[in-house]
Structure formats: structure tokens, C-alpha cells
Design a protein around this motif. Sequence first.
Motif, PDB file in Angstrom:
ATOM      1  N   GLN A   2       0.835  -1.201   0.000  1.00 43.67           N
ATOM      2  CA  GLN A   2       0.000   0.000   0.000  1.00 43.67           C
ATOM      3  C   GLN A   2       0.871   1.253   0.000  1.00 43.67           C
ATOM      4  O   GLN A   2       1.814   1.358   0.791  1.00 43.67           O
ATOM      5  CB  GLN A   2      -0.903  -0.017   1.236  1.00 43.67           C
ATOM      6  CG  GLN A   2      -1.859   1.134   1.323  1.00 43.67           C
ATOM      7  CD  GLN A   2      -3.091   0.950   0.481  1.00 43.67           C
ATOM      8  OE1 GLN A   2      -3.315  -0.098  -0.104  1.00 43.67           O
ATOM      9  NE2 GLN A   2      -3.896   1.969   0.391  1.00 43.67           N
ATOM     10  N   LYS A   3       0.568   2.182  -0.868  1.00 45.98           N
ATOM     11  CA  LYS A   3       1.289   3.454  -0.931  1.00 45.98           C
ATOM     12  C   LYS A   3       0.616   4.467  -0.001  1.00 45.98           C
ATOM     13  O   LYS A   3      -0.579   4.404   0.228  1.00 45.98           O
ATOM     14  CB  LYS A   3       1.256   4.006  -2.355  1.00 45.98           C
ATOM     15  CG  LYS A   3       1.822   3.085  -3.409  1.00 45.98           C
ATOM     16  CD  LYS A   3       3.221   3.425  -3.716  1.00 45.98           C
ATOM     17  CE  LYS A   3       3.728   2.566  -4.866  1.00 45.98           C
ATOM     18  NZ  LYS A   3       5.136   2.655  -5.014  1.00 45.98           N
ATOM     19  N   THR A   4       1.400   5.382   0.495  1.00 49.67           N
ATOM     20  CA  THR A   4       0.866   6.537   1.215  1.00 49.67           C
ATOM     21  C   THR A   4       0.817   7.678   0.219  1.00 49.67           C
ATOM     22  O   THR A   4       1.827   7.968  -0.441  1.00 49.67           O
ATOM     23  CB  THR A   4       1.772   6.906   2.406  1.00 49.67           C
ATOM     24  OG1 THR A   4       1.844   5.779   3.283  1.00 49.67           O
ATOM     25  CG2 THR A   4       1.227   8.109   3.153  1.00 49.67           C
ATOM     26  N   TYR A   6      -0.249  11.727  -0.529  1.00 45.72           N
ATOM     27  CA  TYR A   6      -0.591  13.055  -0.058  1.00 45.72           C
ATOM     28  C   TYR A   6      -0.886  13.942  -1.257  1.00 45.72           C
ATOM     29  O   TYR A   6      -0.482  13.645  -2.384  1.00 45.72           O
ATOM     30  CB  TYR A   6       0.583  13.697   0.697  1.00 45.72           C
ATOM     31  CG  TYR A   6       0.940  13.051   1.999  1.00 45.72           C
ATOM     32  CD1 TYR A   6       0.204  13.323   3.148  1.00 45.72           C
ATOM     33  CD2 TYR A   6       2.038  12.201   2.102  1.00 45.72           C
ATOM     34  CE1 TYR A   6       0.556  12.743   4.363  1.00 45.72           C
ATOM     35  CE2 TYR A   6       2.394  11.627   3.313  1.00 45.72           C
ATOM     36  CZ  TYR A   6       1.643  11.903   4.444  1.00 45.72           C
ATOM     37  OH  TYR A   6       1.987  11.332   5.640  1.00 45.72           O
ATOM     38  N   THR A  87       5.766   6.499  -0.768  1.00 48.46           N
ATOM     39  CA  THR A  87       5.007   7.719  -0.487  1.00 48.46           C
ATOM     40  C   THR A  87       5.025   8.613  -1.714  1.00 48.46           C
ATOM     41  O   THR A  87       6.084   8.941  -2.243  1.00 48.46           O
ATOM     42  CB  THR A  87       5.600   8.468   0.725  1.00 48.46           C
ATOM     43  OG1 THR A  87       5.640   7.568   1.840  1.00 48.46           O
ATOM     44  CG2 THR A  87       4.762   9.683   1.081  1.00 48.46           C
TER      45      THR A  87
END
Length: 157
Positions: A2-4, A6, A87
Motif C-alpha cells: 500500500q502506498k501513502t 498526499y 510515499t
Amino acid sequence: MQKTIYTSYFGNYRNIPPEYQCVSIANSKPRIGVPTWCNVVPNWKDVEALKNNKMTSYEFALRYLHTLDSISVEQCTQYLNSFASDTIVLLCYEKHYFDCHRYLLGYWLHKNLLIDIDEYPSDYYVPKDKQLFTNAIEFIQDFQQQEALRANFWMED
């Protein structure tokens, strides 16, 4: 894995750790060497119409969300997973979160990819309500409320 993910604006780029993958979601090419995610860049004519008060924020939101709906979840997942970094920060030029299409993109990505998207901290950071929208009607109602709150905020200055 899973990527974070923003969202943020280019003026906050210097505060983003270098190991994070920055990606432009803006119409104009940034001076910093980051890739552009062309599929989620808003239509320039719509942006111009919005800036010139020929389209309301509500109309822009509906058109942009309709554009995003034409992108498959698989395409988004494949694009985001093409980066080595865990990220990713999606960048555009508007510093105020609710005045920018990244608010809409964050909602759409959450709804379709089932991942949390947050605004990267900055001087202009507006914390998102963690109770995200369950359907498009609630989203549009919230968007209209945010538009009214934003208008009142700017009138107070």
C-alpha cells in the motif's frame, strides 16, 4: 504494498522529504523535474472558465469528477505503483486546499481506490475530516458547504 499518498502545492515542495515521489497534477509544467500525471490534470478550458467566473466551483467539481470517472481504477493503480517510493505527493500550484482540484482528486481516489489521501502539512494545511463521504450526493453537499465557508472566510479579511 500500500502506498501513502498526499496532496500538496509546489510552494511546499522544499518541505517534502527527498525520498518521497512528487508528481505534478497541474496544467503548467513545473520547474522542478517531476513527472506529470496527465490523466488527472483538469481540462484547461474549465480552469480558465472557473478563474474568469464563467463557471462556478460546483460546476467545475461536477465536470472534473466526471472526467476522473472516465479513468479506470486499474490505470490509477498501475500508475501509482510504477513509482519505487512508498510515499507519493501529488502537487499543483494552488496553495489553499479547498480552492484546488486536489481536494476533488483526493476524494475521488479515496472513493475508487479505497485509500486515505491527506494534505501534506504546510503553512496553509487544512486538516481533512476523517469521516469521508459515502456517496456523491454527500460529497456535493459538503462541497457546497465548504464553498460557503471559504467565501465567508475571505470576506472577513
